[in-house]
Design an enzyme around this catalytic site. Structure first.
Site, PDB file in Angstrom:
ATOM      1  N   TYR A 143     -32.373 -44.351  38.955  1.00 20.08           N
ATOM      2  CA  TYR A 143     -33.380 -45.098  39.218  1.00 20.08           C
ATOM      3  C   TYR A 143     -34.295 -43.830  38.789  1.00 20.08           C
ATOM      4  CZ  TYR A 143     -30.559 -47.903  42.802  1.00 20.08           C
ATOM      5  OH  TYR A 143     -29.802 -48.781  42.725  1.00 20.08           O
ATOM      6  N   HIS A 176     -21.954 -46.008  42.765  1.00 18.53           N
ATOM      7  CA  HIS A 176     -22.829 -46.575  41.952  1.00 18.53           C
ATOM      8  C   HIS A 176     -22.066 -47.606  41.291  1.00 18.53           C
ATOM      9  CE1 HIS A 176     -27.155 -46.760  40.804  1.00 18.53           C
ATOM     10  NE2 HIS A 176     -26.653 -48.271  41.433  1.00 18.53           N
ATOM     11  N   SER A 200     -30.585 -56.834  46.188  1.00 21.66           N
ATOM     12  CA  SER A 200     -30.943 -57.982  45.405  1.00 21.66           C
ATOM     13  C   SER A 200     -31.068 -59.001  46.288  1.00 21.66           C
ATOM     14  CB  SER A 200     -30.131 -58.495  44.408  1.00 21.66           C
ATOM     15  OG  SER A 200     -31.399 -57.298  43.316  1.00 21.66           O
ATOM     16  N   LEU A 216     -33.344 -61.092  47.551  1.00 22.11           N
ATOM     17  CA  LEU A 216     -33.928 -61.851  46.784  1.00 22.11           C
ATOM     18  C   LEU A 216     -34.212 -62.512  45.636  1.00 22.11           C
ATOM     19  CD1 LEU A 216     -37.336 -60.559  49.017  1.00 22.11           C
ATOM     20  CD2 LEU A 216     -35.785 -62.824  49.332  1.00 22.11           C
ATOM     21  N   GLY A 217     -32.628 -62.674  45.069  1.00 21.64           N
ATOM     22  CA  GLY A 217     -32.161 -62.946  43.838  1.00 21.64           C
ATOM     23  C   GLY A 217     -33.418 -62.383  43.307  1.00 21.64           C
ATOM     24  N   ARG A 218     -33.568 -60.863  43.408  1.00 25.07           N
ATOM     25  CA  ARG A 218     -34.534 -60.496  42.268  1.00 25.07           C
ATOM     26  C   ARG A 218     -35.612 -60.446  42.431  1.00 25.07           C
ATOM     27  NH1 ARG A 218     -30.766 -57.103  40.194  1.00 25.07           N
ATOM     28  NH2 ARG A 218     -28.766 -57.688  39.344  1.00 25.07           N
ATOM     29  N   GLY A 219     -36.406 -61.454  43.687  1.00 25.97           N
ATOM     30  CA  GLY A 219     -37.515 -62.333  43.323  1.00 25.97           C
ATOM     31  C   GLY A 219     -37.636 -63.414  42.960  1.00 25.97           C
TER      32      GLY A 219
END
Length: 342
Positions: free
Chosen positions: A58, A124, A203, A205-208
């Site tokens: 990241y 990862h 994720s 939240l579904g990537r927002g």
């Protein structure tokens, strides 16, 4: 906050964790604010969030530095999780599971985080060029040396998990899991339950998208990796609004927000699952944590059950390369330095 145990590790964490990737990588590059992100981490800890998740890729590297800075005086209050096994090479993010790389990556993560030991260190991605037994053996050696306490895997399938577990216990499995991404429920989550491994849901939240805030592709900034994701194209993002509509309807019934319903659904899957929604804003942090108080009824769960089958677009571009495939880069299907591996 309610507590959950990370499998056989004995580590107890808040039922909702904090994913830190978006603070310095992949999402909304024009809205990053390190000072605000540090405040988010501190407020999360104050509110009972104890699982803090980052990774060396990241940034690369800058997110671990940011998290290390935020935890400088609060290290003992959290379960610190990081990851290795992805590197940026020639502008693309590729797996790197050679034992030499894993050893070097761990040393780098310890230095950037400013800690003596990492509580949970995760592979990862499995490197298709390196036998998983070799990569996992190097991870296990880090435990023996006292540099990490427990080790986990991310986006691994059950065969890879079994091969690794035969060498050293897989403490956790971290993969994408949400109302619109449920494939892990078929085999991986049952494997975790059979082998007393916790499941960490990234994720959630579904990537927002499941928050209902994103309604058009034009809302995504240049440089936001979602602009190349199949579910966030102009046509698919419009079709997927039918999913958010159901979530919104349940939210109104519960006096909650769509984001809180989406998180409550993941929490309701079982106490062995810990979602780690990411945010870099205090407002969204408070909203996310409110999900712990949302109780979905049987009718709510029934209404939400069919949503995954109504989603348009795969969660990544291509299924032609070793799973999990990368996000798209302008339709090329390559994972670039700006992509989000999760």
């Amino acid at each position: 906050m309610q507590q959950r145990t990370l499998g056989s590790t004995g580590l107890t964490v808040g039922a909702i964790g904090l994913g830190c990737m978006g603070m310095s990588f992949a999402y909304s590059p024009g809205r990053r604010d390190d000072e605000e992100s540090v405040r988010v981490v501190h407020t999360a800890i104050d509110r009972g969030v104890t699982l803090i998740d980052t990774a060396d890729v990241y940034g690369p590297f800058t997110n671990e530095e940011l998290v290390g800075r935020a935890l400088r005086d609060r290290r003992d209050e959290v379960v610190l999780a990081s990851k290795c096994g992805l590197v940026v090479r020639d502008g693309e993010i590729v797996p790197s599971g050679h034992p030499d790389h894993i050893r070097a990556a761990a040393e780098g993560s310890l230095r950037r985080l400013g800690v003596d030991v990492i509580d949970l260190y995760q592979l990862h991605r499995v490197d298709p060029r390196v036998p998983v037994e070799e990569s996992w053996g190097a991870m296990a050696q880090l435990v023996i040396e006292g540099k990490v306490h427990h080790i986990g895997m991310s986006e691994a399938d059950v065969d890879q998990l079994a091969a690794a577990h035969a060498i050293h216990p897989v403490a956790t499995v971290q993969s994408e899991l949400s109302l619109w991404s449920r494939d892990q429920l078929d085999k991986v989550v049952p494997w975790c339950r059979e082998h007393d491994a916790a499941f960490i849901a990234y994720s959630p939240l579904g990537r927002g998208y499941l928050t209902g805030v994103l309604t058009t592709a034009d809302q995504l900034e240049e440089g936001d990796w979602r602009r190349g994701n199949p579910r966030f194209q102009a046509e698919t993002i419009e079709r997927n609004r039918r999913v958010v509509a159901v979530v919104d309807e349940v939210a109104r019934e519960r006096g909650a927000t769509p984001a809180q319903v989406a998180l409550a659904w993941v929490l309701a899957l079982g106490e062995d699952i810990v979602p780690i929604p990411g945010t870099k804003r205090l407002t969204y942090l408070e909203e996310n944590l409110g999900a712990a108080d949302v109780r979905l009824t049987a009718a709510d769960l029934e209404a939400l059950a069919p949503l995954a089958d109504q989603v348009t677009g795969t969660r990544y571009c291509s299924r032609s390369i070793p799973r999990p495939p990368p996000p798209c880069d302008g339709g090329t299907g390559r994972m670039t330095a700006g992509s989000a591996p999760g």
